[in-house]
Design an enzyme around this catalytic site. Structure first.
Site, mmCIF file in Angstrom:
data_model
loop_
_atom_site.group_PDB
_atom_site.id
_atom_site.type_symbol
_atom_site.label_atom_id
_atom_site.label_comp_id
_atom_site.label_asym_id
_atom_site.label_seq_id
_atom_site.Cartn_x
_atom_site.Cartn_y
_atom_site.Cartn_z
ATOM 1 N N GLY A 1 0.916 -1.227 -0.041
ATOM 2 C CA GLY A 1 0.148 0.087 0.105
ATOM 3 C C GLY A 1 0.845 1.248 -0.056
ATOM 4 O O GLY A 1 1.996 1.143 0.167
ATOM 5 N N GLY B 1 2.478 3.729 1.683
ATOM 6 C CA GLY B 1 3.117 3.905 2.996
ATOM 7 C C GLY B 1 3.544 5.435 2.957
ATOM 8 O O GLY B 1 3.599 5.769 4.298
ATOM 9 N N ARG B 2 3.640 6.161 2.042
ATOM 10 C CA ARG B 2 4.107 7.455 2.509
ATOM 11 C C ARG B 2 3.707 8.543 1.162
ATOM 12 O O ARG B 2 4.224 9.320 0.758
ATOM 13 C CB ARG B 2 5.572 7.507 2.340
ATOM 14 C CG ARG B 2 6.495 6.976 1.408
ATOM 15 C CD ARG B 2 7.752 7.548 1.514
ATOM 16 N NE ARG B 2 8.790 6.819 0.566
ATOM 17 C CZ ARG B 2 10.096 6.952 0.611
ATOM 18 N NH1 ARG B 2 10.524 7.880 1.163
ATOM 19 N NH2 ARG B 2 10.732 6.209 -0.181
ATOM 20 N N LYS C 1 4.246 12.652 -1.745
ATOM 21 C CA LYS C 1 5.051 11.602 -1.430
ATOM 22 C C LYS C 1 5.981 12.191 -0.306
ATOM 23 O O LYS C 1 6.634 13.014 -0.538
ATOM 24 C CB LYS C 1 5.802 11.190 -2.661
ATOM 25 C CG LYS C 1 6.836 9.923 -2.302
ATOM 26 C CD LYS C 1 7.202 9.248 -3.660
ATOM 27 C CE LYS C 1 8.548 8.191 -3.200
ATOM 28 N NZ LYS C 1 8.923 7.714 -4.445
ATOM 29 N N ARG D 1 3.267 14.679 -6.857
ATOM 30 C CA ARG D 1 3.167 14.020 -7.950
ATOM 31 C C ARG D 1 1.979 13.964 -8.741
ATOM 32 O O ARG D 1 0.895 14.222 -8.104
ATOM 33 C CB ARG D 1 3.400 12.406 -7.575
ATOM 34 C CG ARG D 1 4.693 12.008 -6.874
ATOM 35 C CD ARG D 1 5.058 10.898 -7.175
ATOM 36 N NE ARG D 1 4.465 9.676 -6.326
ATOM 37 C CZ ARG D 1 4.779 8.610 -6.487
ATOM 38 N NH1 ARG D 1 6.063 8.076 -6.742
ATOM 39 N NH2 ARG D 1 4.167 7.450 -5.776
ATOM 40 N N ARG E 1 -1.301 0.360 -9.787
ATOM 41 C CA ARG E 1 -0.183 -0.414 -10.160
ATOM 42 C C ARG E 1 -0.595 -1.743 -10.399
ATOM 43 O O ARG E 1 -1.542 -2.208 -9.826
ATOM 44 C CB ARG E 1 1.029 -0.306 -8.918
ATOM 45 C CG ARG E 1 1.348 0.995 -8.473
ATOM 46 C CD ARG E 1 1.247 1.269 -7.032
ATOM 47 N NE ARG E 1 1.509 2.670 -6.806
ATOM 48 C CZ ARG E 1 2.668 3.138 -6.643
ATOM 49 N NH1 ARG E 1 3.794 2.298 -6.662
ATOM 50 N NH2 ARG E 1 2.805 4.430 -6.450
ATOM 51 N N ASP F 1 4.580 -3.817 -7.433
ATOM 52 C CA ASP F 1 4.043 -2.535 -6.979
ATOM 53 C C ASP F 1 4.601 -1.370 -7.464
ATOM 54 O O ASP F 1 4.171 -0.340 -7.025
ATOM 55 C CB ASP F 1 4.212 -2.753 -5.309
ATOM 56 C CG ASP F 1 5.535 -2.788 -4.977
ATOM 57 O OD1 ASP F 1 6.008 -3.737 -5.063
ATOM 58 O OD2 ASP F 1 6.202 -2.055 -4.059
ATOM 59 N N ASN F 2 5.772 -1.337 -8.170
ATOM 60 C CA ASN F 2 6.109 -0.169 -8.898
ATOM 61 C C ASN F 2 5.904 -0.175 -10.326
ATOM 62 O O ASN F 2 6.720 0.748 -11.176
ATOM 63 C CB ASN F 2 7.823 -0.333 -8.398
ATOM 64 C CG ASN F 2 8.146 0.234 -7.173
ATOM 65 O OD1 ASN F 2 7.366 0.599 -6.247
ATOM 66 N ND2 ASN F 2 9.266 0.030 -6.539
ATOM 67 N N ASP G 1 7.642 5.564 -9.436
ATOM 68 C CA ASP G 1 8.337 5.467 -8.173
ATOM 69 C C ASP G 1 9.900 5.506 -8.471
ATOM 70 O O ASP G 1 10.578 4.368 -8.457
ATOM 71 C CB ASP G 1 7.971 4.076 -7.833
ATOM 72 C CG ASP G 1 6.696 4.222 -6.667
ATOM 73 O OD1 ASP G 1 6.046 5.426 -6.630
ATOM 74 O OD2 ASP G 1 6.399 3.163 -6.113
HETATM 75 P P1 AMP Z 1 9.137 1.289 -2.425
HETATM 76 O O1 AMP Z 1 10.203 -0.040 -2.506
HETATM 77 O O2 AMP Z 1 9.700 2.535 -2.007
HETATM 78 O O3 AMP Z 1 8.414 1.053 -3.542
HETATM 79 O O4 AMP Z 1 8.492 0.828 -1.134
HETATM 80 C C1 AMP Z 1 7.692 -0.245 -0.810
HETATM 81 C C2 AMP Z 1 6.673 -0.061 0.165
HETATM 82 O O5 AMP Z 1 7.180 0.442 1.373
HETATM 83 C C3 AMP Z 1 5.316 0.701 -0.306
HETATM 84 O O6 AMP Z 1 4.465 0.284 0.663
HETATM 85 C C4 AMP Z 1 5.999 2.105 0.376
HETATM 86 O O7 AMP Z 1 4.899 3.111 0.401
HETATM 87 C C5 AMP Z 1 6.516 1.739 1.400
HETATM 88 N N1 AMP Z 1 7.651 2.610 1.881
HETATM 89 C C6 AMP Z 1 8.607 2.982 1.641
HETATM 90 N N2 AMP Z 1 9.393 4.045 2.033
HETATM 91 C C7 AMP Z 1 8.578 4.257 3.138
HETATM 92 C C8 AMP Z 1 8.574 5.207 4.265
HETATM 93 N N3 AMP Z 1 9.908 5.903 4.328
HETATM 94 N N4 AMP Z 1 7.689 5.016 5.067
HETATM 95 C C9 AMP Z 1 6.479 4.482 4.898
HETATM 96 N N5 AMP Z 1 6.441 3.579 4.074
HETATM 97 C C10 AMP Z 1 7.380 3.561 3.314
HETATM 98 MG MG MG Z 2 7.057 1.783 -4.367
#
Ligand code: AMP
Ligand code: MG
Length: 519
Positions: A101, A103-104, A123, A193, A200, A273-274, A283
Site C-alpha cells: 500500500g 506507505g508514504r 510523497k 506527483r 499499479r 508494486d512499482n 516510483d
Molecule cells: P518502495 O520500495 O519504495 O516502492 O516501497 C515499498 C513499500 O514500502 C510501499 O508500501 C511504500 O509505500 C513503503 N515505504 C517506502 N518507504 C517508506 C517510508 N519511508 N515510510 C513508509 N512507508 C514506506
Molecule cells: Mg513503490
C-alpha cells in the site's frame, strides 16, 4: 488555486476502509483508507514545475503563492480534496510480500482538467495505514531525484508520472543511507506527483490474493472505464473487454521498456508494486542512467548480488510482472490460454518496437540485426558512455578521419588498442555503407539520430551535485539543470557541463553510481 476543481471519482465509486487515520492495519474488501497528510513545521519551496502546473491550469502567481506552499507541503487542504492512501500488494525482488500500500504517498484528490482528470499525490507526507514499520517521510536527496527525473522523463518523451513541486519540510528525518548502521538526520521534503492514476499491478494482485473476486471485477471495470475509455468503448462483452485491456497494458508496458532502453534508464526496483497500470514510469527510487554502456549494470546496491533489475533485464522483468497481473486477472477470465497468448504478444511487440527504436538510434530507415549486434558488443569492449556515443556518432561521416569524434565518449581512451580501433573503424565503415544503401543522407541520418538520442539526461552525478547544493539551501544549480532538461535533444550554449560524462571522482561516490533503497 481557485481554478482547481476536484471530482473524486476514485473515492466516490470504490469501496473505502471503514476506519480512517494512520493506525497500521490490514484491510479487507476496500481499495483505500482516508488519511490526512501530517503537517510540517517550516515548509519552503525548492522548485515547482511550470509545465506540470500548466496541466492543472495553475498560473505563475498560483505557483509562487503561500497557499501553494502550504497545500503541497501537506499543511492545508483545499475544498473538494479527499485525502486517502490506497492499498496494494506486490512481489518484491520476486517474492510475494503481501499488503504494502501507499506507505508514504497520500492522494489529495482528482482535478478536473480539459484533457481529463489528474490525481494529485504527496510523497513523503507522513504515516498511513500502510507505512508498516516506517515513518511515511522522504528526504531531500531522494525527493529531488524523483522530482528532477519525473520532469526530465516527460521532456525526453518517455511516459511518466509528473512532478508539480519539491518542498522542503523544515524537519529532519533519520535515515541509514547505506543500511550499514550509521543513521543520520537529513532534511525532509515532499514531492507532489501528478498522474491520471497511480494504480499499479500490485493493486490487482492484492485483491486477487484476498480472493475478493467481486471487488476485483468492480475495480477492473472501474480502471477500464475511467483510465482506458477507448477499450471500454470498443468492447462490450466483459471477457473480451478484460482481454483487450490486458493486451493494451502489455503494449504500453512494451513501449515503456523500449523507451527506457533507448535513453539508458535503469529503474532499479521493478517490483510489481512499482509498475504502473498506465505504462508510465513510476516510483523513482535508486534509479540510474547508464554511463558506460553495460547491460548488466544496476545502480541499486540492495540488488547488487542478484542484479535482478539490471539494465538489460528490464524488458524480461516487465513480462514477468505482467504474468503476475495475468494471474491476478485469471478469476475474471477463467481461461489461461488467451492470457498466455497476450503475454506472448508482449514479447513480439517488444522486439518489433525495439528494432524500430534501434534503427532510429542509428539513423537508419530499416533495422539491421548484424550491424546492431556488432555495435552493442563493441560498446562493451571499453567503457563507453552510451549517451555521448550515440550523439557523436551522428556527426561521423568518414570511418577513419571522423572516428576521433567518438573519443569524448570513452572513459579510458588511452586503453584503446590498435585492434579495438580497427574494429571500430570497420564497424563505422559498414555502418556508413548501410546508411548509404538505405538512401539515408548524412543530414537525414543526423536529424533522426538527434531526435532519438538525447544529449542531456539527468546523470546521477549531476543529481548529486544539485543535492549537495540544495542541502546547503542553494537551488541555483537545480533551477538551471531543470531548464536544460526541458530540451534534452537540443545542444544548448554554455551548458556542456550538463552533458559531460561522469568525472572520475564520481565513479564510486555514494549517490553517483550506487544508491540504496533508503529514501
Ligand atoms: P518502495 O520500495 O519504495 O516502492 O516501497 C515499498 C513499500 O514500502 C510501499 O508500501 C511504500 O509505500 C513503503 N515505504 C517506502 N518507504 C517508506 C517510508 N519511508 N515510510 C513508509 N512507508 C514506506
Ligand atoms: Mg513503490
Amino acid at each position: 488555486m481557485q481554478s482547481l476543481v476536484f471530482d473524486n471519482v476514485f473515492t466516490r465509486t470504490l469501496p473505502v476502509d471503514p476506519q480512517s487515520g494512520s493506525k497500521r492495519r490490514q484491510i479487507r474488501n476496500a481499495l483505500f483508507s482516508r488519511v490526512e497528510p501530517t503537517p510540517v513545521s517550516a515548509p519552503y519551496l525548492i522548485h515547482s514545475s511550470p509545465h506540470a502546473a500548466k496541466l492543472l491550469g495553475l498560473s505563475e502567481a498560483d505557483r509562487t503563492s503561500e497557499n501553494f506552499l502550504q497545500v503541497f507541503a501537506g499543511n492545508l487542504q483545499l475544498p473538494g480534496m479527499d485525502a486517502h492512501a490506497t492499498c496494494y500488494g506486490g512481489h518484491q525482488f520476486g517474492n510475494w510480500a503481501g499488503q504494502l500500500g501507499d506507505g508514504r504517498a497520500i492522494n489529495l484528490g482528482e482535478v478536473k482538467t480539459p484533457k481529463g482528470h489528474l490525481m494529485l499525490q504527496l510523497k513523503g507526507a507522513g504515516e498511513t495505514p500502510y507505512s508498516r514499520t516506517a515513518d511515511g517521510l522522504a528526504v531531500l536527496r531522494s525527493s529531488l531525484r524523483e522530482y528532477v527525473c519525473s520532469e526530465a522523463m516527460f521532456h525526453l518523451g518517455v511516459p511518466t508520472t509528473r512532478a508539480l513541486s519539491l518542498i522542503g519540510t523544515g524537519e529532519q528525518v533519520m535515515r541509514d543511507m547505506l543500511y550499514d548502521g550509521h543513521p543520520a538526520l537529513e532534511p525532509g521534503a515532499v514531492v507532489c506527483r501528478v498522474s491520471s492514476s497511480f494504480v499499479r499491478i500490485g493493486h490487482f494482485q492484492m485483491i486477487a490474493a484476498r480472493q475478493e473476486t467481486d471487488l476485483l471485477q468492480t475495480f477492473t471495470n472501474f480502471v477500464i472505464e475511467h483510465e482506458f475509455s477507448a477499450v471500454a468503448a470498443a468492447h462490450k462483452d466483459p471477457t473480451e473487454r478484460y482481454l483487450a485491456w490486458f493486451e493494451e497494458v502489455c503494449q504500453r508496458t512494451a513501449t515503456l521498456m523500449v523507451h527506457w532502453m533507448r535513453v539508458g534508464f535503469v529503474h532499479g526496483v521493478m517490483n510489481t508494486d512499482n509498475l504502473s497500470i498506465l505504462g508510465e514510469t513510476i516510483d523513482y527510487g535508486p534509479y540510474g542512467w547508464l554511463e558506460g554502456f553495460d547491460p548488466d549494470w544496476t545502480p541499486n546496491t540492495t540488488d547488487a548480488g542478484q542484479r535482478r533489475y539490471r539494465f538489460g533485464q528490464q524488458p524480461a522483468v516487465a513480462q514477468w510482472n505482467l504474468l503476475q497481473l495475468a494471474n491476478a486477472l485469471y478469476p475474471l477470465i477463467q481461461e489461461t490460454e488467451p492470457l498466455e497468448k497476450i503475454l506472448g504478444n508482449y514479447a513480439t511487440a517488444y522486439e518489433q518496437k525495439w528494432q524500430k527504436m534501434m534503427a532510429n538510434k542509428l539513423g537508419l530507415s530499416t533495422y539491421d540485426a548484424v550491424l546492431t549486434n556488432r555495435l552493442l558488443k563493441l560498446l562493451t569492449e571499453t567503457e563507453t558512455d552510451m549517451t555521448l556515443f550515440f550523439r557523436h556518432l551522428a556527426d561521423v561521416r568518414d570511418p577513419i578521419t571522423d572516428s576521433v569524434f567518438l573519443q569524448d565518449a570513452y572513459y579510458a581512451p588511452e586503453q584503446i588498442d590498435l585492434a579495438l580501433r580497427q574494429q571500430t573503424e570497420r564497424w563505422l565503415a559498414d555502418y556508413l555503407q548501410t546508411a548509404e544503401r538505405q538512401n539515408q543522407s548524412h543530414g537525414a541520418r543526423a536529424r533522426l539520430m538527434n531526435s532519438t538520442n538525447p544529449l542531456y539526461v539527468p546523470r546521477n552525478y549531476i543529481a548529486q551535485l544539485a543535492i549537495d547544493d540544495a542541502q546547503q539551501g542553494d537551488f541555483k544549480k537545480l533551477e538551471q539543470w531543470m531548464q536544460v532538461l526541458e530540451r534534452p535533444y537540443t545542444w544548448q550554449e554554455g551548458m556542456d557541463q550538463y552533458a559531460a560524462k561522469r568525472p572520475e571522482w564520481a565513479r564510486n561516490r555514494t549517490g553517483c553510481s550506487q544508491l540504496s533503497c533508503s529514501s
